[in-house]
Write a protein that holds these residues in place. Structure first.
Motif, short mmCIF file in Angstrom:
data_model
loop_
_atom_site.label_atom_id
_atom_site.label_comp_id
_atom_site.label_asym_id
_atom_site.label_seq_id
_atom_site.Cartn_x
_atom_site.Cartn_y
_atom_site.Cartn_z
N LEU A 221 0.83 -1.21 0.00
CA LEU A 221 0.00 0.00 0.00
C LEU A 221 0.86 1.26 0.00
N ASP A 222 2.10 1.16 0.52
CA ASP A 222 3.01 2.30 0.46
C ASP A 222 3.40 2.62 -0.99
N LEU A 223 3.40 1.61 -1.83
CA LEU A 223 3.88 1.77 -3.21
C LEU A 223 2.75 1.88 -4.23
N SER A 224 1.51 1.65 -3.80
CA SER A 224 0.36 1.62 -4.71
C SER A 224 -0.45 2.90 -4.61
N PHE A 225 -1.08 3.30 -5.71
CA PHE A 225 -1.83 4.55 -5.75
C PHE A 225 -3.29 4.30 -6.14
N ARG B 173 1.70 6.42 1.81
CA ARG B 173 2.78 7.27 2.31
C ARG B 173 2.85 8.65 1.65
N ARG B 174 2.16 8.87 0.48
CA ARG B 174 2.26 10.19 -0.13
C ARG B 174 1.12 10.45 -1.10
N GLU C 142 10.80 2.02 -7.51
CA GLU C 142 10.19 0.97 -6.67
C GLU C 142 8.67 0.97 -6.85
N GLU C 143 8.06 2.15 -6.93
CA GLU C 143 6.61 2.24 -7.14
C GLU C 143 6.21 1.67 -8.49
N LEU C 144 7.03 1.92 -9.51
CA LEU C 144 6.74 1.38 -10.85
C LEU C 144 6.94 -0.12 -10.92
#
Length: 360
Positions: A160-164, A212-213, A244-246
């Motif tokens: 969830l930190d990396l997903s939008f 996280r953002r 990392e998000e990609l």
């Protein structure tokens, strides 16, 4: 004038103290003697003598009947019978949206009595009816399928930190006025009006949030079509992602027509592969599910509550307020929102895809 407890007590004592026993063995009391002694005791009080004598008789009668010189508690209205209570209960159970005025009219029971019986005896309270998004029967299994997939694949803080999760909303310059709650108190009708333009000045806002953002706001002024969504929003969004998000994160979008065109889905797949949550894909985003979208169930409402606290005069002021609001969304707030997301997913499964807001 009002008499104190000391004065009333003195009146009773003086009245009986000045009594005399006559030849027949009966006690005779004098209001006049009591009055004279009272005026001698309280000479500074300016009292009309006839009024005082009337008061002496009243206090003595009260003492003889109650043994007290103070007023007793009023017995009030007689208690409501069980038959009346049961009648009111049945009427409200048959028609729970009935107003107290209508209940009083139909039952012949005074309005205030109806109110007391419902609240104090039947423990009923008026609850506001909430307006929520309509769900169709075909939506339930899709919502269940999505929530099961979420729990198996995304119920992890690192993911969830990396997903939008993304969405858009319109913000109007004049905000909104609820005519049911907007009131001006005055002795006379001041005829206050709220001016509204024929064509409301507004700006569209697109946001994407992870645990996280926040990425955005990205503003738009026209209806979003497929090309605008790709060129003005997705390209800007993708340029803000880190490696990392990609590589590991997911991207969610709802089923707006511009979102689910084949061109835009293929464009997103170049960056996310099969990690896209959208209609026409697997995993599929369920239609009519704003209650599962962080921006819908939390952030956009919070933003509008804060932005419209102050009167805005220009579109630039509105956009500045939106930017400032987004900058105030901190990590703690985002973490709480996504904990709420997990709970909503669990409750949606518990309800087999149906509405769950009453359980929050």
């Amino acid at each position: 004038m009002g008499y104190t407890l000391e004065q009333n007590t003195f009146i009773v004592m003086s009245y009986y103290r000045n009594g005399t026993l006559n030849a027949d063995g009966e006690w005779v009391y004098s209001v006049q003697a009591c009055k004279d002694e009272y005026l001698a005791k309280f000479p500074e009080l300016n009292i009309e003598k006839q009024s005082l004598m009337t008061h002496i008789k009243r206090i003595v009668d009260r003492f003889n009947s109650t043994g007290n010189v103070s007023k007793g508690k009023s017995p009030g209205r007689p208690p409501v019978s069980e038959e009346v209570v049961e009648d009111l209960r049945e009427r409200m159970e048959q028609s729970p949206k009935k107003s107290l005025s209508k209940l009083s009219l139909q039952s012949g029971v005074p309005y205030t009595t109806c109110q007391k019986v419902l609240k104090r005896t039947l423990h009923m309270h008026p609850y506001k009816v909430s307006s929520i998004h309509e769900l169709k029967p075909a939506d339930y299994p899709r919502r269940v399928a999505y929530c099961e997939w979420f729990q198996n694949n995304m119920n992890n803080n690192r993911i969830l930190d990396l997903s939008f999760f993304s969405d858009e909303a319109w913000f109007h310059l004049n905000g909104y006025v609820n005519s049911q709650n907007y009131r001006v108190w005055s002795a006379e009708n001041p005829f206050v009006f709220e001016e509204r333009p024929l064509h409301s000045v507004k700006v569209g806002v697109w946001l994407a949030v992870s645990r996280r953002r926040v990425i955005g706001p990205i503003f738009f002024h026209n209806t979003i079509n497929s090309a605008r969504y790709r060129e003005q929003i997705l390209e800007v969004f993708l340029n803000h992602l880190d490696d990392e998000e990609l590589q590991f994160g997911y991207f969610q979008q709802d089923g707006a027509p511009a979102h689910k065109t084949m061109e835009n889905l293929r464009y997103l797949q170049e960056f996310y592969g099969d990690r896209i949550i959208s209609q026409n894909l697997n995993p599929e985003w369920p239609a009519r599910s704003p209650d599962l979208t962080p921006l819908d169930y939390s952030i956009f409402g919070w933003m509008k509550d804060n932005i419209y606290k102050h009167r805005l005069h220009t579109l630039e002021e509105l956009m500045d307020a939106i930017i400032h609001c987004c900058q105030n969304i901190d990590v703690v707030m985002l973490q709480n929102i996504f904990e709420n997301k997990k709970r909503r997913v669990a409750l949606c499964l518990q309800q087999n895809g149906e509405h769950f807001q009453h359980l929050l």
